[in-house]
Design a protein around this motif. Structure first.
Motif, PDB file in Angstrom:
ATOM      1  N   PHE A 149       0.812  -1.211   0.000  1.00 46.58           N
ATOM      2  CA  PHE A 149       0.000   0.000   0.000  1.00 46.58           C
ATOM      3  C   PHE A 149       0.848   1.265   0.000  1.00 46.58           C
ATOM      4  N   ARG A 150       2.143   1.124  -0.159  1.00 50.03           N
ATOM      5  CA  ARG A 150       3.023   2.274   0.013  1.00 50.03           C
ATOM      6  C   ARG A 150       3.071   3.181  -1.203  1.00 50.03           C
ATOM      7  N   SER A 151       3.340   4.441  -0.916  1.00 48.52           N
ATOM      8  CA  SER A 151       3.610   5.418  -1.962  1.00 48.52           C
ATOM      9  C   SER A 151       5.025   5.210  -2.481  1.00 48.52           C
ATOM     10  N   PRO A 152       5.325   5.716  -3.675  1.00 50.35           N
ATOM     11  CA  PRO A 152       6.710   5.644  -4.157  1.00 50.35           C
ATOM     12  C   PRO A 152       7.666   6.334  -3.190  1.00 50.35           C
ATOM     13  N   ASN A 153       8.810   5.719  -2.982  1.00 50.52           N
ATOM     14  CA  ASN A 153       9.817   6.340  -2.123  1.00 50.52           C
ATOM     15  C   ASN A 153      10.244   7.708  -2.638  1.00 50.52           C
ATOM     16  N   THR A 154      10.145   7.911  -3.950  1.00 52.95           N
ATOM     17  CA  THR A 154      10.592   9.156  -4.572  1.00 52.95           C
ATOM     18  C   THR A 154       9.607  10.302  -4.395  1.00 52.95           C
ATOM     19  N   MET A 155       8.413  10.012  -3.903  1.00 49.62           N
ATOM     20  CA  MET A 155       7.398  11.046  -3.684  1.00 49.62           C
ATOM     21  C   MET A 155       7.825  11.964  -2.544  1.00 49.62           C
ATOM     22  N   ALA A 156       7.547  13.249  -2.670  1.00 47.19           N
ATOM     23  CA  ALA A 156       7.860  14.191  -1.604  1.00 47.19           C
ATOM     24  C   ALA A 156       7.056  13.839  -0.358  1.00 47.19           C
ATOM     25  N   ASP A 157       7.698  13.950   0.799  1.00 46.74           N
ATOM     26  CA  ASP A 157       7.010  13.605   2.042  1.00 46.74           C
ATOM     27  C   ASP A 157       5.913  14.614   2.341  1.00 46.74           C
ATOM     28  N   GLY A 158       4.851  14.117   2.983  1.00 44.52           N
ATOM     29  CA  GLY A 158       3.717  14.967   3.320  1.00 44.52           C
ATOM     30  C   GLY A 158       2.550  14.117   3.774  1.00 44.52           C
ATOM     31  N   PRO A 159       1.389  14.702   4.018  1.00 46.69           N
ATOM     32  CA  PRO A 159       0.240  13.961   4.562  1.00 46.69           C
ATOM     33  C   PRO A 159      -0.302  12.879   3.642  1.00 46.69           C
ATOM     34  N   ASP A 160      -0.012  12.940   2.350  1.00 42.76           N
ATOM     35  CA  ASP A 160      -0.521  11.935   1.417  1.00 42.76           C
ATOM     36  C   ASP A 160       0.447  10.780   1.181  1.00 42.76           C
ATOM     37  N   LYS A 161       1.660  10.909   1.686  1.00 45.50           N
ATOM     38  CA  LYS A 161       2.643   9.850   1.481  1.00 45.50           C
ATOM     39  C   LYS A 161       2.501   8.808   2.592  1.00 45.50           C
ATOM     40  N   THR A 162       2.472   7.526   2.206  1.00 42.20           N
ATOM     41  CA  THR A 162       2.152   6.489   3.180  1.00 42.20           C
ATOM     42  C   THR A 162       2.927   5.208   2.915  1.00 42.20           C
ATOM     43  N   ILE A 163       3.159   4.446   3.969  1.00 42.78           N
ATOM     44  CA  ILE A 163       3.640   3.068   3.872  1.00 42.78           C
ATOM     45  C   ILE A 163       2.494   2.100   4.117  1.00 42.78           C
ATOM     46  N   TRP A 164       1.700   2.351   5.133  1.00 40.02           N
ATOM     47  CA  TRP A 164       0.661   1.412   5.544  1.00 40.02           C
ATOM     48  C   TRP A 164      -0.663   1.614   4.802  1.00 40.02           C
ATOM     49  N   GLY A 165      -0.938   2.810   4.323  1.00 39.38           N
ATOM     50  CA  GLY A 165      -2.220   3.078   3.691  1.00 39.38           C
ATOM     51  C   GLY A 165      -3.295   3.370   4.722  1.00 39.38           C
ATOM     52  N   ALA A 166      -4.304   4.137   4.321  1.00 38.16           N
ATOM     53  CA  ALA A 166      -5.338   4.599   5.251  1.00 38.16           C
ATOM     54  C   ALA A 166      -6.129   3.441   5.842  1.00 38.16           C
ATOM     55  N   GLU A 167      -6.466   2.443   5.037  1.00 39.57           N
ATOM     56  CA  GLU A 167      -7.302   1.338   5.522  1.00 39.57           C
ATOM     57  C   GLU A 167      -6.561   0.504   6.569  1.00 39.57           C
ATOM     58  N   GLN A 168      -5.302   0.183   6.308  1.00 39.85           N
ATOM     59  CA  GLN A 168      -4.542  -0.601   7.274  1.00 39.85           C
ATOM     60  C   GLN A 168      -4.334   0.180   8.569  1.00 39.85           C
ATOM     61  N   LEU A 169      -4.029   1.466   8.463  1.00 37.99           N
ATOM     62  CA  LEU A 169      -3.810   2.279   9.653  1.00 37.99           C
ATOM     63  C   LEU A 169      -5.083   2.367  10.493  1.00 37.99           C
ATOM     64  N   ALA A 170      -6.228   2.571   9.849  1.00 33.84           N
ATOM     65  CA  ALA A 170      -7.492   2.631  10.586  1.00 33.84           C
ATOM     66  C   ALA A 170      -7.783   1.300  11.271  1.00 33.84           C
ATOM     67  N   TRP A 171      -7.522   0.200  10.579  1.00 38.87           N
ATOM     68  CA  TRP A 171      -7.699  -1.139  11.166  1.00 38.87           C
ATOM     69  C   TRP A 171      -6.803  -1.315  12.389  1.00 38.87           C
ATOM     70  N   LEU A 172      -5.545  -0.905  12.281  1.00 36.46           N
ATOM     71  CA  LEU A 172      -4.606  -1.050  13.387  1.00 36.46           C
ATOM     72  C   LEU A 172      -5.097  -0.280  14.612  1.00 36.46           C
ATOM     73  N   GLN A 173      -5.482   0.946  14.415  1.00 34.84           N
ATOM     74  CA  GLN A 173      -5.918   1.770  15.540  1.00 34.84           C
ATOM     75  C   GLN A 173      -7.202   1.222  16.154  1.00 34.84           C
ATOM     76  N   ARG A 174      -8.126   0.808  15.321  1.00 35.33           N
ATOM     77  CA  ARG A 174      -9.402   0.273  15.817  1.00 35.33           C
ATOM     78  C   ARG A 174      -9.191  -1.003  16.634  1.00 35.33           C
ATOM     79  N   THR A 175      -8.371  -1.922  16.111  1.00 30.98           N
ATOM     80  CA  THR A 175      -8.191  -3.207  16.795  1.00 30.98           C
ATOM     81  C   THR A 175      -7.332  -3.066  18.044  1.00 30.98           C
ATOM     82  N   MET A 176      -6.372  -2.160  18.040  1.00 32.10           N
ATOM     83  CA  MET A 176      -5.585  -1.941  19.257  1.00 32.10           C
ATOM     84  C   MET A 176      -6.440  -1.347  20.372  1.00 32.10           C
TER      85      MET A 176
END
Length: 487
Positions: free
Chosen positions: A322-349
């Motif tokens: 789910f990751r963005s290209p490493n070459t993309m400029a860093d910012g709020p839209d750049k991700t490794i985990w992706g929005a769905e995985q991150l939401a799942w992680l927070q919800r289940t924890m």
């Protein structure tokens, strides 16, 4: 666990639907299910079995049919001449360590008695050479906190029974409220050329001696772009890497006796620092994803969580799909985990009442890492998401959270200097792959060692408070460092 209570789901690299016809074949005698056409080779199981995705009542059994009973021998010294070759022209079926696939049928017998006198029988199920001989059988309705014994039988498409029979065992997880002592093991990077014994890594029998309830492989299980022999720029060469690594006797022995959970990283998906859409020779990222899921016990999602009694819950993260290209400029839209995985992680924890939340990430989150790296949450390349994740952890779960990572070729225990988050690097599986540390940083490190081995953690129920002990082990199993958490 009676025959009436047992159930199963069967998958290949693509889902195999078993309807009425499939069930009928499973109940017919061998002679009645002989395939049309000429007789084919009697299959064997040179790549062993893996038991994964284990819960209180289910498990996924991975098996594979091969042409020969043993991996192909050969002159590995001659492979040095091919090392670095990216042409993709090498014949993957004839290289040293190869275990070419073959068509046939597989039957899994399982039960709680070692002699399997109570055995439940999964139906004879066909596999094809086109599917790399792989079958994944999901067992369900298993008793919790129990040792399950397995026997895997094989036969040719014409019904000729193979002399090769594999036996295995694993333990199911205890129920979520069980006040159980649990030991888990985490293994890091595997480079075939750096193994320390002809039969496989010295770490593997050291792990077996510890008798853990389960182990986690954090990724870089093989290196498509860095190892002895031709680089895996085609799908057949990628599969050869898996055959060669996990047909080693020590690896087969451990993986047939301990439940395992598998993560992937860059080198066993495609190449160093890869992301969706990249290629390596003729091998695409999407092919790399499919090959990984075919080579290990796999569930429906690459990220998942497993409960092991009252005190341990483990989260396994997906860092490539789910990751963005490493070459993309860093910012709020750049991700490794992706929005769905991150939401799942927070919800289940937030929903978990386990004493300890063990997050296993293929790559570091706390670090520190080398300054030139731009591929993980401890780097500037993904600083925005990394800082946000660490801040959320510190606010919501810091007192129960333990982060364990792979990818780094040194062992460490780090504590974030302002947030107090603890991270433990499992390190490489052998001393020969220990390298690359930026050096000990006293603002982060409680422990720092450039060496191979593995990591273990043990949740010990005690009268007053639950305790979690994390240990770094050397390749021979010797404890190099330990740290004790208590609520």
């Amino acid at each position: 666990m009676s025959r009436q209570e047992s159930s199963l789901h069967v998958t290949r690299r693509r889902t195999l639907q078993l309807g009425a016809a499939g069930a009928l074949v499973g109940l017919l005698p061998i002679s009645a299910v002989a395939a049309d056409g000429p007789a084919m080779a009697v299959p064997h199981q040179a790549t062993g079995l893996k038991i994964g995705e284990v819960t209180e009542h289910s498990a996924c059994v991975w098996v594979r049919l091969t042409q020969f009973a043993e991996r192909l021998a050969g002159d590995e010294v001659a492979l040095k001449a091919l090392t670095g070759d990216k042409t993709g022209t090498a014949d993957a079926t004839s290289l040293p360590g190869a275990c070419p696939a073959v068509a046939g049928e597989i039957c899994v017998v399982y039960g709680v008695r070692e002699d399997l006198s109570d055995g439940n029988v999964a139906l004879w199920t066909p596999v094809t050479e086109a599917a790399d001989g792989v079958l994944q059988v999901m067992l369900s309705n298993l008793p919790a906190d129990s040792v399950i014994h397995l026997r895997v039988e094989a036969r040719s498409p014409t019904g000729v029974v193979s002399p090769t029979v594999i036996r295995g065992r694993f333990r199911t997880a205890p129920e979520a409220k069980a006040n159980a002592a649990i030991t888990g093991v985490v293994l890091g990077c595997h480079l075939y050329d750096k193994r320390d014994h002809a039969d496989g890594f010295a770490t593997y029998p050291s792990v077996a001696a510890l008798a853990p309830h389960f182990l986690v492989q954090t990724g870089d299980n093989v290196y498509y772009d860095r190892d002895l022999g031709p680089f895996a720029t085609t799908a057949p060469l990628a599969r050869w890497q898996w055959e060669r690594m996990f047909s080693l006797p020590r690896h087969r022995a451990l993986l047939s006796s301990v439940a395992s959970y598998w993560e992937k990283d860059d080198h066993d998906t495609l190449k160093d620092d890869s992301w969706p859409g990249t290629t390596f020779g003729k091998l695409t990222f999407a092919e790399g994803q499919r090959i990984f899921r075919a080579q290990v016990p796999s569930g429906p999602l690459p990220y998942r969580t497993f409960r092991w009694g009252q005190h341990v819950q483990v989260w396994l993260m997906e860092g490539r799909d789910f990751r963005s290209p490493n070459t993309m400029a860093d910012g709020p839209d750049k991700t490794i985990w992706g929005a769905e995985q991150l939401a799942w992680l927070q919800r289940t924890m937030l929903a978990s009442d386990a004493s300890w939340l063990i997050l296993v990430s293929p790559t570091p989150i706390v670090g520190p890492d080398r300054k030139n790296k731009k591929d993980n949450h401890a780097n500037d390349g993904f600083r925005h998401e990394g800082d946000a994740i660490k801040a959320w952890f510190a606010q919501h779960v810091a007192k129960r959270l333990v982060i364990i990572n792979g990818d780094r070729h040194w062992q460490y225990h780090s504590v974030h200097p302002t947030l107090g988050l603890h991270e433990f690097s499992a390190g490489p599986t052998s001393n020969g792959l220990a390298e690359g540390s930026p050096g000990e940083d006293p603002t982060y490190h409680r422990f720092h060692r450039i060496g191979g081995g593995f990591l273990s953690f043990t949740a010990s129920p005690e009268a007053a408070t639950p305790v979690l002990t994390v240990r770094h082990h050397k390749v021979d199993g010797t404890v190099a460092y330990s740290f004790r958490f208590a609520h």
